[in-house]
Design an enzyme around this catalytic site. Sequence first.
Site, PDB file in Angstrom:
ATOM      1  N   GLU A 116      -7.525   0.108   0.968  1.00 40.58           N
ATOM      2  CA  GLU A 116      -7.850   0.298   2.413  1.00 40.58           C
ATOM      3  C   GLU A 116      -8.603   2.067   2.189  1.00 40.58           C
ATOM      4  OE1 GLU A 116      -7.411  -2.428   4.122  1.00 40.58           O
ATOM      5  OE2 GLU A 116      -5.054  -2.626   3.522  1.00 40.58           O
ATOM      6  N   HIS A 139      -1.432   5.175   7.111  1.00 37.25           N
ATOM      7  CA  HIS A 139      -0.770   3.572   7.527  1.00 37.25           C
ATOM      8  C   HIS A 139      -0.308   2.986   6.352  1.00 37.25           C
ATOM      9  CE1 HIS A 139      -1.566  -1.179   7.206  1.00 37.25           C
ATOM     10  NE2 HIS A 139      -0.974  -0.711   5.804  1.00 37.25           N
ATOM     11  N   HIS A 141       4.252  -0.106   6.959  1.00 38.69           N
ATOM     12  CA  HIS A 141       4.381  -1.177   6.874  1.00 38.69           C
ATOM     13  C   HIS A 141       5.819  -1.075   8.397  1.00 38.69           C
ATOM     14  CE1 HIS A 141       2.688  -2.580   3.880  1.00 38.69           C
ATOM     15  NE2 HIS A 141       1.414  -2.720   4.426  1.00 38.69           N
ATOM     16  N   GLU A 169       9.417  10.204  26.402  1.00 40.42           N
ATOM     17  CA  GLU A 169       8.852  10.429  25.738  1.00 40.42           C
ATOM     18  C   GLU A 169       7.818   9.885  25.075  1.00 40.42           C
ATOM     19  OE1 GLU A 169      10.055  14.191  23.427  1.00 40.42           O
ATOM     20  OE2 GLU A 169      11.462  14.517  24.844  1.00 40.42           O
ATOM     21  N   HIS A 210       0.935  -7.344  10.010  1.00 35.32           N
ATOM     22  CA  HIS A 210       0.893  -6.433   8.849  1.00 35.32           C
ATOM     23  C   HIS A 210       1.405  -4.958   9.086  1.00 35.32           C
ATOM     24  CE1 HIS A 210      -2.411  -4.700   5.571  1.00 35.32           C
ATOM     25  NE2 HIS A 210      -0.701  -4.132   5.813  1.00 35.32           N
TER      26      HIS A 210
HETATM   27  P1  13P Z   1      -2.947  -0.113  -1.631  1.00 35.78           P
HETATM   28  O1  13P Z   1      -1.539   0.269  -1.848  1.00 35.78           O
HETATM   29  O2  13P Z   1      -4.723  -0.611  -2.226  1.00 35.78           O
HETATM   30  O3  13P Z   1      -3.093   1.431  -1.018  1.00 35.78           O
HETATM   31  O4  13P Z   1      -3.105  -1.651  -0.249  1.00 35.78           O
HETATM   32  C1  13P Z   1      -1.443  -1.085   0.472  1.00 35.78           C
HETATM   33  C2  13P Z   1      -1.643  -1.778   1.854  1.00 35.78           C
HETATM   34  O5  13P Z   1      -0.058  -1.506   2.574  1.00 35.78           O
HETATM   35  C3  13P Z   1      -2.610  -2.155   1.920  1.00 35.78           C
HETATM   36  O6  13P Z   1      -2.419  -2.275   3.002  1.00 35.78           O
HETATM   37 ZN    ZN Z   2      -0.776  -2.102   4.667  1.00 38.16          ZN
END
Ligand code: 13P
Ligand code: ZN
Length: 272
Positions: A116, A139, A141, A169, A210
């Site tokens: 990413e 980033h 999940h 908040e 995602h």
């Molecule tokens: P990477 O292992 O390449 O960082 O990818 C993980 C991920 O969350 C892809 O969206």
């Molecule tokens: Zn991801």
Amino acid sequence: MKDILTASFVTEMRKTTANMYRLGWDERNGGNISYLLDEKEVGEYLDLTKVIREIPTGFDAKPLIGKIFIVTGTGKYFKNVDDDPETNLGIVRIKQDGTTAELLWGFKDGGKFTSEFPAHMMSHMARLEADPKNRVVMHCHPTNLLAMNYVHELDEAKLTHTLWEMCTECIVVFPDGVGVLPWMLCGTNEIGEATAKKMKDFRVVVWALHGVYGAGKDMDETFGLIETVEKAAEIYMLTAGLPLLNTIKDEDMVKLAEHFGVKYRKDFLHLK
Ligand code: 13P
Ligand code: ZN
């Protein structure tokens, strides 16, 4: 030259990835972080004239030429960063051509930056324009936010409003609201460009079905931003389907935003 493993930015990466893993936001290799470093500070730990290898990025990052980032590796598990930072993390500098990353440290096993990287670097470019103090892009999940994606409309105004209603908040922590991208193929320049476009207006961008991107001026602020959004999503998921007896009113959110002096998305509220 000081030992890089004593650098505060390495410690921050180790601690943050471990926290995120423990919170369940980063299963397997899920998630990635990039952190813009101060060249002078890095120079205390590394000889900046020594490039280990060059890695093409596949996109143009001219505004970032010469800038140095510590970044998580592709396919690497957040759970393992603390035990082996030199394999799971890398320090890269954007070369003069704007399309190559110079590896200065890390990715010891021959690895490379996250898949990413386009979304990260393009988001840095967008956020630096909005706020020159921005340094971190993250980033992950997060479980409840992801669950919410399946049962809540993925409309920016509606999603932001629901999240703001879940904890007092929230409107203070993310007054700019939450941007949303439709499901897109990850790891591409296209999703990177779309994320960066959203990052002009939002510090939090949901990638439908995602995960989420967050940006901020330091690790605490960025982590706290995602943590707050995820907490709100958790409250939503704990209460979804139950009769709603109480909620935070829009007028009260205005009071909060005004009291804390934040510039909020008035158009995301239903004011009379
Ligand atoms: P990477 O292992 O390449 O960082 O990818 C993980 C991920 O969350 C892809 O969206
Ligand atoms: Zn991801």
